[in-house]
Scaffold this motif. Sequence first.
Motif, mmCIF file in Angstrom:
data_model
loop_
_atom_site.group_PDB
_atom_site.id
_atom_site.type_symbol
_atom_site.label_atom_id
_atom_site.label_comp_id
_atom_site.label_asym_id
_atom_site.label_seq_id
_atom_site.Cartn_x
_atom_site.Cartn_y
_atom_site.Cartn_z
ATOM 1 N N VAL A 20 27.641 11.216 29.087
ATOM 2 C CA VAL A 20 27.696 10.056 28.201
ATOM 3 C C VAL A 20 26.268 9.624 27.899
ATOM 4 C CG1 VAL A 20 29.936 9.237 29.012
ATOM 5 C CG2 VAL A 20 27.870 8.422 30.108
ATOM 6 N N THR A 21 26.100 8.896 26.811
ATOM 7 C CA THR A 21 24.784 8.407 26.424
ATOM 8 C C THR A 21 24.808 6.888 26.417
ATOM 9 O OG1 THR A 21 24.463 10.347 25.045
ATOM 10 C CG2 THR A 21 23.034 8.469 24.618
ATOM 11 N N VAL A 22 23.810 6.302 27.054
ATOM 12 C CA VAL A 22 23.664 4.847 27.096
ATOM 13 C C VAL A 22 22.259 4.525 26.613
ATOM 14 C CG1 VAL A 22 23.728 2.786 28.538
ATOM 15 C CG2 VAL A 22 25.181 4.731 29.094
ATOM 16 N N GLU A 70 15.461 -2.710 31.036
ATOM 17 C CA GLU A 70 16.822 -2.585 31.561
ATOM 18 C C GLU A 70 16.904 -1.430 32.554
ATOM 19 O OE1 GLU A 70 19.397 -4.317 27.796
ATOM 20 O OE2 GLU A 70 18.841 -2.195 27.839
ATOM 21 N N LEU A 71 16.271 -0.316 32.221
ATOM 22 C CA LEU A 71 16.257 0.829 33.119
ATOM 23 C C LEU A 71 15.566 0.479 34.435
ATOM 24 C CD1 LEU A 71 16.885 3.802 33.588
ATOM 25 C CD2 LEU A 71 14.731 4.348 32.461
ATOM 26 N N MET A 72 14.452 -0.215 34.335
ATOM 27 C CA MET A 72 13.735 -0.634 35.544
ATOM 28 C C MET A 72 14.588 -1.577 36.381
ATOM 29 S SD MET A 72 9.901 -1.146 33.976
ATOM 30 C CE MET A 72 9.220 -1.775 35.492
ATOM 31 N N ALA A 73 15.311 -2.479 35.740
ATOM 32 C CA ALA A 73 16.163 -3.418 36.468
ATOM 33 C C ALA A 73 17.268 -2.676 37.224
ATOM 34 C CB ALA A 73 16.770 -4.434 35.506
ATOM 35 N N LEU A 74 17.804 -1.610 36.626
ATOM 36 C CA LEU A 74 18.846 -0.835 37.299
ATOM 37 C C LEU A 74 18.312 -0.040 38.489
ATOM 38 C CD1 LEU A 74 20.902 0.489 34.268
ATOM 39 C CD2 LEU A 74 21.562 -1.291 35.891
ATOM 40 N N THR A 75 17.023 0.240 38.488
ATOM 41 C CA THR A 75 16.430 0.961 39.616
ATOM 42 C C THR A 75 16.029 0.029 40.749
ATOM 43 O OG1 THR A 75 14.191 0.882 38.711
ATOM 44 C CG2 THR A 75 15.554 2.804 38.136
ATOM 45 N N GLY A 76 16.142 -1.273 40.528
ATOM 46 C CA GLY A 76 15.857 -2.220 41.597
ATOM 47 C C GLY A 76 14.701 -3.152 41.350
ATOM 48 N N VAL A 77 13.974 -2.954 40.255
ATOM 49 C CA VAL A 77 12.862 -3.853 39.932
ATOM 50 C C VAL A 77 13.453 -5.214 39.567
ATOM 51 C CG1 VAL A 77 10.953 -4.290 38.341
ATOM 52 C CG2 VAL A 77 11.411 -1.970 39.144
ATOM 53 N N ARG A 78 12.887 -6.276 40.134
ATOM 54 C CA ARG A 78 13.396 -7.631 39.890
ATOM 55 C C ARG A 78 12.554 -8.340 38.842
ATOM 56 N NH1 ARG A 78 18.222 -7.053 41.493
ATOM 57 N NH2 ARG A 78 18.436 -6.491 43.661
ATOM 58 N N PHE A 79 13.225 -8.912 37.880
ATOM 59 C CA PHE A 79 12.578 -9.744 36.875
ATOM 60 C C PHE A 79 12.980 -11.184 37.191
ATOM 61 C CE2 PHE A 79 12.889 -5.587 34.931
ATOM 62 C CZ PHE A 79 11.653 -5.436 34.324
ATOM 63 N N HIS A 80 12.193 -11.827 38.012
ATOM 64 C CA HIS A 80 12.551 -13.150 38.511
ATOM 65 C C HIS A 80 12.650 -14.194 37.406
ATOM 66 C CE1 HIS A 80 12.334 -11.798 42.614
ATOM 67 N NE2 HIS A 80 11.159 -11.238 42.358
ATOM 68 N N ASN A 96 13.584 -13.487 34.340
ATOM 69 C CA ASN A 96 14.535 -13.084 33.304
ATOM 70 C C ASN A 96 15.631 -12.211 33.922
ATOM 71 O OD1 ASN A 96 15.809 -12.583 30.941
ATOM 72 N ND2 ASN A 96 14.118 -11.508 29.957
ATOM 73 N N HIS A 97 16.610 -12.848 34.551
ATOM 74 C CA HIS A 97 17.717 -12.127 35.197
ATOM 75 C C HIS A 97 18.653 -11.496 34.168
ATOM 76 C CE1 HIS A 97 20.490 -11.054 38.308
ATOM 77 N NE2 HIS A 97 21.465 -11.745 37.747
ATOM 78 N N SER A 98 18.578 -11.940 32.923
ATOM 79 C CA SER A 98 19.480 -11.417 31.893
ATOM 80 C C SER A 98 19.207 -9.943 31.578
ATOM 81 C CB SER A 98 19.376 -12.255 30.622
ATOM 82 O OG SER A 98 18.084 -12.167 30.070
ATOM 83 N N ARG A 115 23.727 -3.768 32.916
ATOM 84 C CA ARG A 115 25.026 -3.508 33.559
ATOM 85 C C ARG A 115 26.168 -3.609 32.553
ATOM 86 N NH1 ARG A 115 24.783 -2.745 38.856
ATOM 87 N NH2 ARG A 115 22.943 -3.464 39.959
ATOM 88 N N LYS A 116 26.070 -4.547 31.622
ATOM 89 C CA LYS A 116 27.101 -4.669 30.584
ATOM 90 C C LYS A 116 27.153 -3.412 29.729
ATOM 91 C CE LYS A 116 27.434 -9.666 30.003
ATOM 92 N NZ LYS A 116 27.225 -10.785 29.095
ATOM 93 N N LYS A 117 25.994 -2.882 29.371
ATOM 94 C CA LYS A 117 25.953 -1.666 28.564
ATOM 95 C C LYS A 117 26.592 -0.499 29.311
ATOM 96 C CE LYS A 117 21.903 -2.808 25.785
ATOM 97 N NZ LYS A 117 20.520 -2.423 25.447
ATOM 98 N N LEU A 118 26.296 -0.373 30.594
ATOM 99 C CA LEU A 118 26.898 0.699 31.390
ATOM 100 C C LEU A 118 28.410 0.535 31.474
ATOM 101 C CD1 LEU A 118 24.410 1.122 34.369
ATOM 102 C CD2 LEU A 118 24.714 2.601 32.396
#
Length: 68
Positions: free
Chosen positions: A13-15, A21-31, A33-35, A41-44
Amino acid sequence: MSTTKIPHGNDKVTVELTVKELMALTGVRFHDNHSVEISARKKLNEVLEGTYEIGQRGDAPIPYQLLS
């Protein structure tokens, strides 16, 4: 070992994600900007649901009205 069968589990599949967003999924925290993580996650989830629905439609029974 559990052998759970997932229909079309090896299909690709392609997302489309932003770098943030990719960095956030790998665990990087954007304190500030949590959105970013929520958006990713919504896109996935949307792609997963869409893929699952397409697979289910093919296996669904034919409506009675269409048989005549």
